[in-house]
Design a protein around this motif. Structure first.
Motif, PDB file in Angstrom:
ATOM      1  N   GLY A 136       0.795  -1.225   0.177  1.00  0.00           N
ATOM      2  CA  GLY A 136       0.013  -0.020  -0.073  1.00  0.00           C
ATOM      3  C   GLY A 136       0.827   1.235  -0.076  1.00  0.00           C
ATOM      4  N   PHE A 137       2.041   1.250  -0.308  1.00  0.00           N
ATOM      5  CA  PHE A 137       2.949   2.284  -0.368  1.00  0.00           C
ATOM      6  C   PHE A 137       2.764   3.184  -1.524  1.00  0.00           C
ATOM      7  N   THR A 138       2.917   4.371  -1.595  1.00  0.00           N
ATOM      8  CA  THR A 138       2.847   5.284  -2.886  1.00  0.00           C
ATOM      9  C   THR A 138       4.374   5.450  -3.610  1.00  0.00           C
ATOM     10  N   ASN A 139       4.584   4.945  -4.732  1.00  0.00           N
ATOM     11  CA  ASN A 139       6.027   4.824  -5.219  1.00  0.00           C
ATOM     12  C   ASN A 139       5.939   6.176  -6.136  1.00  0.00           C
ATOM     13  N   ILE A 140       7.064   7.109  -5.543  1.00  0.00           N
ATOM     14  CA  ILE A 140       6.881   8.472  -6.397  1.00  0.00           C
ATOM     15  C   ILE A 140       7.413   8.250  -7.686  1.00  0.00           C
ATOM     16  N   ARG A 153      12.655   0.090 -14.761  1.00  0.00           N
ATOM     17  CA  ARG A 153      13.611   1.276 -14.048  1.00  0.00           C
ATOM     18  C   ARG A 153      13.500   2.516 -14.928  1.00  0.00           C
ATOM     19  N   THR A 154      13.730   3.534 -14.242  1.00  0.00           N
ATOM     20  CA  THR A 154      13.498   4.869 -14.725  1.00  0.00           C
ATOM     21  C   THR A 154      14.727   5.538 -14.283  1.00  0.00           C
ATOM     22  N   PRO A 155      15.243   6.807 -15.210  1.00  0.00           N
ATOM     23  CA  PRO A 155      16.494   7.529 -14.779  1.00  0.00           C
ATOM     24  C   PRO A 155      16.435   7.990 -13.293  1.00  0.00           C
ATOM     25  N   TYR A 156      17.537   8.086 -12.578  1.00  0.00           N
ATOM     26  CA  TYR A 156      17.439   8.831 -11.319  1.00  0.00           C
ATOM     27  C   TYR A 156      17.514  10.402 -11.451  1.00  0.00           C
ATOM     28  N   SER A 157      16.972  10.856 -10.592  1.00  0.00           N
ATOM     29  CA  SER A 157      17.137  12.466 -10.760  1.00  0.00           C
ATOM     30  C   SER A 157      16.877  13.090  -9.453  1.00  0.00           C
ATOM     31  N   MET A 158      17.710  13.772  -8.765  1.00  0.00           N
ATOM     32  CA  MET A 158      17.695  14.474  -7.714  1.00  0.00           C
ATOM     33  C   MET A 158      16.593  15.638  -7.661  1.00  0.00           C
ATOM     34  N   GLU A 159      16.233  16.196  -8.585  1.00  0.00           N
ATOM     35  CA  GLU A 159      15.353  17.235  -8.806  1.00  0.00           C
ATOM     36  C   GLU A 159      13.976  16.512  -8.523  1.00  0.00           C
ATOM     37  N   ALA A 160      13.860  15.523  -8.883  1.00  0.00           N
ATOM     38  CA  ALA A 160      12.615  14.853  -8.663  1.00  0.00           C
ATOM     39  C   ALA A 160      12.307  14.139  -7.254  1.00  0.00           C
ATOM     40  N   LEU A 161      13.524  13.817  -6.960  1.00  0.00           N
ATOM     41  CA  LEU A 161      13.471  13.360  -5.622  1.00  0.00           C
ATOM     42  C   LEU A 161      13.237  14.431  -4.274  1.00  0.00           C
ATOM     43  N   VAL A 162      13.761  15.612  -4.632  1.00  0.00           N
ATOM     44  CA  VAL A 162      13.660  16.792  -3.751  1.00  0.00           C
ATOM     45  C   VAL A 162      12.186  17.014  -3.923  1.00  0.00           C
ATOM     46  N   GLU A 163      11.661  17.164  -5.112  1.00  0.00           N
ATOM     47  CA  GLU A 163      10.251  17.547  -5.318  1.00  0.00           C
ATOM     48  C   GLU A 163       9.254  16.908  -4.775  1.00  0.00           C
ATOM     49  N   ASN A 164       9.346  15.467  -4.747  1.00  0.00           N
ATOM     50  CA  ASN A 164       8.438  14.705  -4.223  1.00  0.00           C
ATOM     51  C   ASN A 164       8.693  14.318  -2.619  1.00  0.00           C
ATOM     52  N   ASN A 165      10.002  14.542  -2.260  1.00  0.00           N
ATOM     53  CA  ASN A 165      10.344  14.340  -0.755  1.00  0.00           C
ATOM     54  C   ASN A 165      10.060  13.009  -0.146  1.00  0.00           C
ATOM     55  N   ASN A 191      25.373  14.873  -2.977  1.00  0.00           N
ATOM     56  CA  ASN A 191      24.593  16.110  -3.634  1.00  0.00           C
ATOM     57  C   ASN A 191      24.193  16.761  -2.065  1.00  0.00           C
ATOM     58  N   PRO A 192      24.228  18.249  -1.993  1.00  0.00           N
ATOM     59  CA  PRO A 192      23.675  18.802  -0.793  1.00  0.00           C
ATOM     60  C   PRO A 192      22.079  18.611  -0.458  1.00  0.00           C
ATOM     61  N   ALA A 193      21.576  18.581  -1.652  1.00  0.00           N
ATOM     62  CA  ALA A 193      20.195  18.598  -1.669  1.00  0.00           C
ATOM     63  C   ALA A 193      19.646  17.131  -0.800  1.00  0.00           C
ATOM     64  N   TYR A 194      20.518  16.225  -1.002  1.00  0.00           N
ATOM     65  CA  TYR A 194      20.153  14.828  -0.520  1.00  0.00           C
ATOM     66  C   TYR A 194      19.953  15.039   0.938  1.00  0.00           C
ATOM     67  N   ALA A 195      20.583  15.827   1.735  1.00  0.00           N
ATOM     68  CA  ALA A 195      20.618  15.692   3.175  1.00  0.00           C
ATOM     69  C   ALA A 195      19.355  16.488   3.588  1.00  0.00           C
ATOM     70  N   ALA A 196      18.647  17.237   2.873  1.00  0.00           N
ATOM     71  CA  ALA A 196      17.712  18.158   3.011  1.00  0.00           C
ATOM     72  C   ALA A 196      16.155  17.066   3.033  1.00  0.00           C
ATOM     73  N   LEU A 197      16.453  16.101   2.435  1.00  0.00           N
ATOM     74  CA  LEU A 197      15.153  15.136   2.421  1.00  0.00           C
ATOM     75  C   LEU A 197      14.865  14.530   3.591  1.00  0.00           C
ATOM     76  N   GLN A 198      13.299  14.489   3.903  1.00  0.00           N
ATOM     77  CA  GLN A 198      12.940  14.271   5.035  1.00  0.00           C
ATOM     78  C   GLN A 198      13.297  12.711   5.366  1.00  0.00           C
ATOM     79  N   ALA A 199      13.436  11.885   4.462  1.00  0.00           N
ATOM     80  CA  ALA A 199      13.853  10.334   4.823  1.00  0.00           C
ATOM     81  C   ALA A 199      15.290  10.308   5.108  1.00  0.00           C
ATOM     82  N   VAL A 200      15.964  11.181   4.883  1.00  0.00           N
ATOM     83  CA  VAL A 200      17.276  11.244   5.315  1.00  0.00           C
ATOM     84  C   VAL A 200      17.480  11.948   6.797  1.00  0.00           C
ATOM     85  N   ASN A 201      16.588  13.125   6.892  1.00  0.00           N
ATOM     86  CA  ASN A 201      16.516  13.538   8.275  1.00  0.00           C
ATOM     87  C   ASN A 201      16.137  12.702   9.332  1.00  0.00           C
ATOM     88  N   ASN A 202      15.175  11.803   8.902  1.00  0.00           N
ATOM     89  CA  ASN A 202      14.516  11.032  10.025  1.00  0.00           C
ATOM     90  C   ASN A 202      15.180   9.710   9.931  1.00  0.00           C
TER      91      ASN A 202
END
Length: 318
Positions: A136-140, A153-165, A191-202
């Motif tokens: 029942g999880f939502t795959n972004i 598989r689909t290409p990895y994108s840090m921008e998409a990761l940050v947008e969907n958080n 990537n500095p943006a990675y550290a801002a993701l809530q999954a990483v912070n938690n």
């Protein structure tokens, strides 16, 4: 952990690695029947036909395909009833895992697939993606365009990761661990943006074992489902309901519960109807407006509380 080959197969002739089968040896053994995995061995079908060796190609990747393959093999061995019973056993085990998930467990997740050369994102038709969907999880990444030649598989994108958080990041791997770590550091973690993701912070980043999530887990499917689900149960905290019920905003009922910190630091938290009414006391939040109710108060605190939060909530100072 590498599983041992059952004793009954210890003296069976070896015919090579799963990706490098010695076909001459297979033909020389003159088997009554060859069972082949569609993803790995279907290219050998023509040779089996040429040598008049009966062969059946199975596609045991998704859970439904695994159960179908089980029934097919059961029929071949005259044990169809045993196969059906095994499928029922797996169904019950998976249902039990799902029943233990928090009611509000529809977490946003992403599944990164890392190799020494690249990082991609897994779609819902991958092994891990299919399990996440069952839970029942939502795959972004759902609905994203697949990589040509790699439909899972689909290409990895840090921008998409940050947008969907995402709430949780799962990682599947293939290859040498040290090289994969370097690739993840170069493409993701550096990537500095990675550290801002809530999954990483938690601290909600989990590496899934290759033996269950790279190739099909087969009859170990319930074990793999349990492994993925337990990470989400950690996310929800080790909750013990205190029985206090209050009204949240817009008249929504809010069941308050007490529990230990889900990060495992053993400090008690008072968790309020997370993501439902806004009354919550959880790492990263400080907007709780309810008292601890009948839960023991002497050890209560909030990880990110302001210095006066304990007094503001009417909680004991120590």
């Amino acid at each position: 952990m590498r599983r041992q080959i059952p004793e009954v197969y210890s003296k069976v002739e070896e015919i090579g690695h799963v990706f490098n089968v010695n076909l001459e040896k297979v033909v020389g053994l003159k088997p009554d029947l060859v069972l082949m995995n569609a993803q790995q061995n279907s290219k050998f079908s023509k040779m089996m036909e040429t040598n008049q060796i009966p062969a059946i190609v199975l596609q045991p990747k998704t859970y439904d395909e695994i159960k179908a393959a089980m029934v097919t093999v059961g029929k071949i061995y005259g044990s169809e009833n045993a196969a059906v019973m095994k499928n029922k056993e797996m169904d019950d085990a998976i249902a039990a895992v799902i029943s233990k998930l928090p009611k509000e467990h529809n977490r946003k997740i992403v599944i990164l697939h890392a190799t020494p050369s690249t990082v991609t994102v897994e779609l819902e038709n991958s092994i891990a993606g299919g399990m996440a969907k069952m839970l029942g999880f939502t795959n972004i990444a759902a609905g994203s365009t697949a990589i040509q030649g790699k439909p899972e598989r689909t290409p990895y994108s840090m921008e998409a990761l940050v947008e969907n958080n995402p709430d949780i990041i799962f990682i599947t791997t293939m290859g040498a661990k040290d090289k994969i770590e370097k690739r993840l550091q170069a493409d993701v973690q550096g990537n500095p943006a990675y550290a801002a993701l809530q999954a990483v912070n938690n601290n909600r980043v989990f590496v899934l074992p290759e033996e269950l999530f790279l190739l099909t887990p087969g009859l170990r499917y319930p074990e793999a489902i349990e492994m993925m689900a337990k990470d989400v149960r950690k996310f929800a905290g080790r909750i013990r309901a205190c029985g206090t019920v209050r009204n949240g905003p817009q008249g929504m009922a809010c069941v308050h519960a007490s529990g230990f910190c889900s990060a495992g630091c053993d400090r008690l938290l008072f968790i309020h109807c997370v993501r439902r009414c806004g009354y919550l006391s959880f790492p990263g939040y400080t907007n709780s407006a309810a008292s601890p109710g009948n839960a023991p108060g002497s050890d209560y605190l909030e990880h990110s509380s302001a210095p006066d939060d304990r007094r503001r909530h009417g909680w004991p100072e120590s």
